[in-house]
Enzyme design. Structure first.
Site, PDB file in Angstrom:
ATOM      1  N   HIS A  71     -12.981 -29.029  11.151  1.00  0.00           N
ATOM      2  CA  HIS A  71     -12.069 -28.051  10.565  1.00  0.00           C
ATOM      3  C   HIS A  71     -10.599 -28.373  10.843  1.00  0.00           C
ATOM      4  CE1 HIS A  71     -15.092 -25.018   9.247  1.00  0.00           C
ATOM      5  NE2 HIS A  71     -15.817 -25.728  10.101  1.00  0.00           N
ATOM      6  N   HIS A 108     -19.359 -24.408   4.579  1.00  0.00           N
ATOM      7  CA  HIS A 108     -20.431 -25.401   4.506  1.00  0.00           C
ATOM      8  C   HIS A 108     -21.431 -25.065   3.405  1.00  0.00           C
ATOM      9  CE1 HIS A 108     -19.567 -27.598   8.295  1.00  0.00           C
ATOM     10  NE2 HIS A 108     -19.119 -26.421   8.718  1.00  0.00           N
TER      11      HIS A 108
END
Length: 254
Positions: free
Chosen positions: A60, A170
């Site tokens: 991230h 995701h």
């Protein structure tokens, strides 16, 4: 209004570029892959003004430094993880607002997956970027927080308007659906959704974004206080946080 451009990154992440149409200001939500993000920006003819990090995990924040070096963008992230996020310029926390041009995101602190995790809720646009707190038919693993913390975080997200569009980080939906069916197989809405997800994934189509109404109906992790689900787990009347903990335990070994 915000324009959202979504694209796959790494093995199962999504990248998100958001552009405020009134001003042309562009933000990236998390940076899983700097090269992929830069390529998308070049293809769109956009520059990058800011990065909105949700939490410190490398998939991230791994592209922060490279994107900052190229675009001189501002990096914004959670106050609770200030020492773990590379290139951080500004910290934000619960109740803060973040302007992307004329569009404002409300910041919520959602501990559970990590202790400092935050999400960005664009209230007027009825959309939110939730990182690894909430997934389509799932939620993030409890790497740092407790089940009580994560249940509280998810319960707060559940209070948003049901039409809120949810961008999670995701493509886990098909696997999440299989687990959800194992604990909530009598849920007709869930069975229909699982079939739709299988069809979409067979066609290599994304199942993100989702919306809150769909999640409230089919995501077991948002339904730990549902009497039917509690009975299916042989936990009738149990505290929702305990039911959530059992769901998370089962998912971790599924």
């Amino acid at each position: 209004m915000l324009q959202v451009h979504q694209f796959p990154c790494l093995s199962d992440n999504y990248g998100f570029l958001i552009r405020d149409e009134a001003t042309g200001v562009v933000a990236c939500v998390d940076t899983p892959d700097a090269h992929a993000i830069a390529r998308q920006l070049d293809d769109l003819g956009w520059s990058l003004d800011m990065i909105l990090n949700t939490h410190w995990h490398p998939d991230h924040v791994g592209g922060n430094q490279a994107l900052k070096a190229r675009f001189d963008c501002e990096i914004i992230g959670p106050a609770g993880e200030r020492d773990r996020i590379p290139g951080l310029d500004r910290i934000v926390g619960e109740g803060d607002g973040v302007q992307v041009g004329e569009s404002q995101a409300e910041v919520l602190h959602t501990p559970g997956h990590t202790l400092g995790h935050i999400v960005y809720h664009f209230v007027d646009q009825q959309l939110a970027f939730v990182g690894d707190t909430l997934f389509a038919m799932g939620c993030g693993r409890l790497f740092e927080g407790t089940a009580e913390q994560m249940w509280d975080s998810l319960s707060r997200l559940r209070q948003w308007p049901t039409e809120t569009v949810i961008y999670c980080a995701h493509e886990y939906t098909q696997a999440n659906a299989r687990f959800a069916l194992s604990v909530d197989g009598q849920n007709a809405a869930l069975r229909r959704r699982a079939e739709e997800v299988d069809t979409r994934r067979a066609a290599d189509e994304a199942t993100v974004p989702t919306n809150l109404a769909l999640e409230c109906a089919t995501n077991p992790f948002l339904r730990a206080d549902d009497a039917g689900l509690q009975s299916a787990l042989d936990m009738p009347g149990a505290p929702p946080a305990s039911v959530f903990a059992e769901l998370r335990r089962r998912k971790d070994v599924f």
